[in-house]
Structures are given as C-alpha cells and as structure tokens.
Motif scaffolding. Structure first.
Motif, mmCIF file in Angstrom:
data_model
loop_
_atom_site.group_PDB
_atom_site.id
_atom_site.type_symbol
_atom_site.label_atom_id
_atom_site.label_comp_id
_atom_site.label_asym_id
_atom_site.label_seq_id
_atom_site.Cartn_x
_atom_site.Cartn_y
_atom_site.Cartn_z
ATOM 1 N N THR A 1 8.864 4.805 -2.365
ATOM 2 C CA THR A 1 8.064 4.600 -1.152
ATOM 3 C C THR A 1 7.701 5.901 -0.431
ATOM 4 O OG1 THR A 1 10.120 4.200 0.082
ATOM 5 C CG2 THR A 1 8.908 2.265 -0.691
ATOM 6 N N ASN B 1 -4.347 0.954 -7.835
ATOM 7 C CA ASN B 1 -3.149 0.578 -8.588
ATOM 8 C C ASN B 1 -2.373 -0.542 -7.908
ATOM 9 O OD1 ASN B 1 -2.652 2.558 -6.582
ATOM 10 N ND2 ASN B 1 -0.676 3.079 -7.468
ATOM 11 N N ARG C 1 -10.524 -5.052 -2.863
ATOM 12 C CA ARG C 1 -9.639 -3.976 -2.376
ATOM 13 C C ARG C 1 -9.345 -4.101 -0.884
ATOM 14 N NH1 ARG C 1 -6.768 -2.381 -5.455
ATOM 15 N NH2 ARG C 1 -7.298 -4.224 -6.599
ATOM 16 N N ALA D 1 2.023 1.716 -3.536
ATOM 17 C CA ALA D 1 0.929 2.152 -4.403
ATOM 18 C C ALA D 1 0.552 3.603 -4.128
ATOM 19 C CB ALA D 1 -0.278 1.234 -4.217
ATOM 20 N N ASP D 2 0.540 3.992 -2.858
ATOM 21 C CA ASP D 2 0.223 5.374 -2.496
ATOM 22 C C ASP D 2 1.319 6.339 -2.923
ATOM 23 O OD1 ASP D 2 -2.251 4.745 -1.454
ATOM 24 O OD2 ASP D 2 -1.537 4.548 0.608
ATOM 25 N N ALA D 3 2.509 5.811 -3.204
ATOM 26 C CA ALA D 3 3.597 6.631 -3.750
ATOM 27 C C ALA D 3 3.557 6.660 -5.274
ATOM 28 C CB ALA D 3 4.942 6.094 -3.271
ATOM 29 N N GLU E 1 -2.339 4.782 7.569
ATOM 30 C CA GLU E 1 -1.726 6.044 7.143
ATOM 31 C C GLU E 1 -1.354 6.942 8.306
ATOM 32 O OE1 GLU E 1 -3.881 7.851 3.922
ATOM 33 O OE2 GLU E 1 -4.213 5.921 2.908
ATOM 34 N N TYR F 1 2.438 9.981 4.216
ATOM 35 C CA TYR F 1 2.487 9.472 5.592
ATOM 36 C C TYR F 1 3.713 8.606 5.876
ATOM 37 C CZ TYR F 1 0.508 5.310 3.307
ATOM 38 O OH TYR F 1 0.296 4.236 2.476
ATOM 39 N N LYS G 1 0.835 -1.208 0.000
ATOM 40 C CA LYS G 1 0.000 0.000 0.000
ATOM 41 C C LYS G 1 0.868 1.255 0.000
ATOM 42 C CE LYS G 1 -3.834 2.218 2.465
ATOM 43 N NZ LYS G 1 -3.243 3.574 2.494
ATOM 44 N N VAL G 2 1.956 1.244 0.765
ATOM 45 C CA VAL G 2 2.890 2.376 0.764
ATOM 46 C C VAL G 2 3.382 2.648 -0.650
ATOM 47 C CG1 VAL G 2 5.230 3.070 1.454
ATOM 48 C CG2 VAL G 2 3.641 2.161 3.164
ATOM 49 N N PRO H 1 -5.376 0.557 -2.537
ATOM 50 C CA PRO H 1 -5.500 1.430 -3.717
ATOM 51 C C PRO H 1 -5.818 0.659 -4.995
ATOM 52 C CG PRO H 1 -3.488 1.908 -2.467
ATOM 53 C CD PRO H 1 -4.037 0.617 -1.929
ATOM 54 N N ASN I 1 5.712 8.968 0.483
ATOM 55 C CA ASN I 1 4.356 9.488 0.278
ATOM 56 C C ASN I 1 3.969 10.382 1.455
ATOM 57 O OD1 ASN I 1 3.281 7.828 2.389
ATOM 58 N ND2 ASN I 1 3.059 6.115 0.968
#
Length: 336
Positions: free
Chosen positions: A170, A60, A46, A23-25, A148, A174, A20-21, A58, A172
């Motif tokens: 990585t 992606n 999800r 993907a959030d990046a 997060e 948070y 998730k880290v 996410p 992002n």
C-alpha cells in the motif's frame, strides 16, 4: 511474504479508495461489486461516480460482480463492507477465500449483539487465525485519499511480517502506512471515533464552536482510552494515527459521514430524516454507539458521551438535553 494480487470485496467510497491505493502501489487489484452496473463502470469507464465522482481509477484495477472470479488466486483479501453487515457477507464468501490469503479489514465498529471487534468476527467466520488478519485504521477520509492528498494509516496485526507485507503493498507517493501490533487498540479507536464524531456534528448543528469541539474530542479520547485500557490495548495507540489522528479527521471534516449525520440531528432532524438526506445510508456511529455502550457497561467503563449518543439516536433524547446532562455531571479530576 509477497502480496501482488489483491481482491477488494466491496465498492463503496473507502473500498474504492483503498483499491486505488493498492493499484497505485503497483498491485493487481480486482474489486467485487454487489451491483453489476458499478462493476461495469469501474472496469470499463475507470470510475465509480456514485461514490467517488471525478476520480479516475488506474488501469491495473478491474471489477466484477462475481465473488468467485474476484477471489481466485488472491494473495490478500480486503473486506470493505460496513461493520454490521460483515458477518452476513463473509458467511457467503468464506468457502471462496484462498487458503493462506491475508485478510484485511477496513470496517470500523463493534458488532451488535456479540460485541465483537471486526477481526474477531472475521476469525470466527473464516476460521483464519488472528495472525492472518490485518486491521486498517487512521485518518482516511476516502475522497481525500482518492484525490491523492497525502495521508497515513496504521496496519495492525499480531504478526508483524504480515503487517509489513500489506505495508509494502500500500506504500505509494501519497499514502504512508505504519505498522502496529496492537489490534485491540486500533479497532476500538476506529469504532469509538465514529460515535464521538456524531457528538461533534450535533454540536456544530446546534451552532457551537471550536471550544465545544475540542472539549468533545479530548473527552471522547479519554473515553476511548479508558475502554482500551480495560480490554488490554496499548495506551500509545490512542495518541497515534488510529486514535487522535482518526478522531480529529472524523470529528472536524465535512467529508465525514458521521459528523454530517450528527449535524443534521443537531439541527433538529430525526434519525430517519438524516438517513433519507444521506441517501438511505446510516452512519456507522449510529449503530456502534449502542454496541460500544453495551461493551462499556459490561466491562464497567464510564463512557458518558457514548451513552448520550445512544440515547439521542435510539431513545429520542433531544441533543440539547444531552449536552446539558454532560455539562451537569459531577465535577472530577481530569484523569480520574
């Protein structure tokens, strides 16, 4: 060096949170899950409710139970399996690893039998040079990261360019990653803190308070640093996120599997009972205490807390007797 497509091999709590880290990046992430139903849930719903309930993943980020499909075209491969099963898993995957891909290790431990650090196991099995392997360490409780809550990590690699590539992949809103070239120190700190967290959990289970916890954390840190110094680590590493940071988080949080496992032992449960209560999972420190103890013995390093944890977990020593032994050791100078 650009890392855009990342494969995460493993679908447990930390593997999912780290995916998730990424993907959030803004990275395209594919997870491999051993069980088809977990891959389907991640891909279609999800979520991964068995490990991170209430966390939405996410768009992606996808998943598959087919390792070849997951690894196809990856710029970086994240190894997110327990330390004692890394060798077996990686042996199955090595022919599928994309040439030149950065290999990222999330496992924290010292291998039983060989006494090798995880990056050494990865290099041996994959044939990748050490400068292609990045080690992740630091205070990273998976549920907090997945929710997060602000956190940081250390990315250690002998090649600073590769560490920075994963840092960019990585970073992002948070999650703040730092780079380090001290792979030995980061890996030893990550492995040893699990053992110290067991001792803190045992102390909590026996009803002891903050003074005892602080004593175990600081004397545990001294053990870690002594072993690190003997094996060529940088002393600064143990004062940073991989050392003090990870130690404090793992020893104090109820989200720490090692701490909660130790707490059950401190209340009088056996290792088998604690394992059943944890859904059949054994905390990493239960295994690592034996390999780290052996590593300390072979290098002539005094690690009394680690020795005590080995004897509680594997030789049926009562936790209270272990505490009495530690308090009854010969008086000495703090830094001797």
């Amino acid at each position: 060096m650009d890392v855009q497509r990342v494969t995460v091999l493993g679908s447990g709590s930390w593997g999912t949170a780290f995916a998730k880290v990424l993907a959030d990046a803004g990275r395209d992430v594919t997870m491999w899950a051993r069980r088809r139903e977990i891959a389907a849930e991640i891909r279609d719903s999800r979520g991964n409710t068995g490990y991170l309930p209430g966390v939405r993943l996410p768009e992606n980020l996808t998943a598959t139970e087919d390792a070849a499909e997951a690894l196809d075209g990856a710029d970086a491969v994240v190894l997110a399996v327990p330390s004692q099963s890394l060798r077996e898993n990686l042996t199955r995957w090595r022919e599928l690893l994309p040439a030149g891909a950065i290999l990222v290790s999330l496992a924290k431990g010292v291998e039983l039998g060989t006494l090798k650090r995880m990056s050494e196991v990865i290099a041996e099995i994959s044939g990748a040079p050490e400068h292609q392997i990045v080690v992740v360490s630091g205070p990273n409780l998976a549920r907090e990261i997945a929710r997060e809550q602000p956190g940081a990590a250390v990315l250690a690699c002998s090649d600073h360019e590769r560490a920075m590539a994963i840092q960019r992949a990585t970073s992002n809103a948070y999650f703040r990653p730092y780079t380090n070239t001290d792979v030995v120190g980061c890996e030893l700190a990550g492995a040893c803190k699990n053992v110290i967290a067991l001792s803190c959990g045992m102390a909590a289970g026996m009803g002891f308070g903050a003074n005892t916890m602080a004593t175990l954390i600081t004397r545990g840190l001294a053990e870690m640093a002594r072993l690190g110094a003997k094996l060529g680590a940088d002393a600064q590493t143990f004062a940073g996120l991989a050392g003090v940071g990870d130690l404090v988080a793992t020893c104090s949080s109820p989200l720490s599997r090692n701490r909660t496992f130790g707490e059950r032992l401190g209340r009088g449960e056996t290792v088998e009972q604690a394992q059943q209560a944890a859904g059949g999972q054994v905390a990493e420190g239960v295994m690592s205490c034996s390999s780290i103890r052996e590593l300390a013995q072979t290098t002539g390093v005094d690690m009394p807390i680690t020795d005590a944890m080995h004897r509680v977990c594997h030789e049926s020593l009562d936790p209270r007797a272990a505490g009495a032994e530690l308090l009854g050791r010969q008086n000495k100078h703090e830094w001797s």
